[in-house]
Design an enzyme around this catalytic site. Structure first.
Site: not given
Length: 118
Positions: A54, A102
């Site tokens: 991206k 995470h």
């Protein structure tokens, strides 16, 4: 250039259950598979590669594939990334920085890149 990606660890667990080792080999290099020994690490690696693509403005596809992005760790365990020479040259990339985290069932990765100066 900046890219970010969020992935559900549960989604990666389902992917592994369905596709096993062969599935991992589709998006991880052999040395990355050795590092990715937990679902949250695998999810972080997936997010990192997506965030990288991206940042380049392409997404994963013909211009930039999963195996064009190599993930590894520094001696302190921090994640690093390296682009294949083909991709690095095509997009004129000078440097890349990566952060992965995470928590609560999700992995997030952010990639920042600098282009070479003319």
């Amino acid at each position: 250039m900046i890219g970010i990606d969020l992935v559900s660890i549960e989604r990666i667990e389902a992917f592994i259950a369905k596709h096993g080792q062969r599935g991992l080999e589709r998006f991880l290099l052999p040395e990355e598979i050795l590092l990715a020994n937990k679902p949250e690490t695998i999810a972080g690696f997936w997010a990192a590669k997506e965030a990288c693509s991206k940042a380049l403005g392409t997404g994963i596809g013909a211009e930039v594939g999963f195996h064009d992005i190599r993930l590894f760790k520094n001696p302190k365990g921090a994640p690093l990334l390296e682009l294949s020479p083909r991709v690095k040259d095509r997009f004129e990339i000078d440097s890349c920085a990566l952060s992965i985290t995470h928590d609560k069932g999700f992995a997030i990765a952010v990639v920042a890149m600098e282009k070479r100066r003319a």
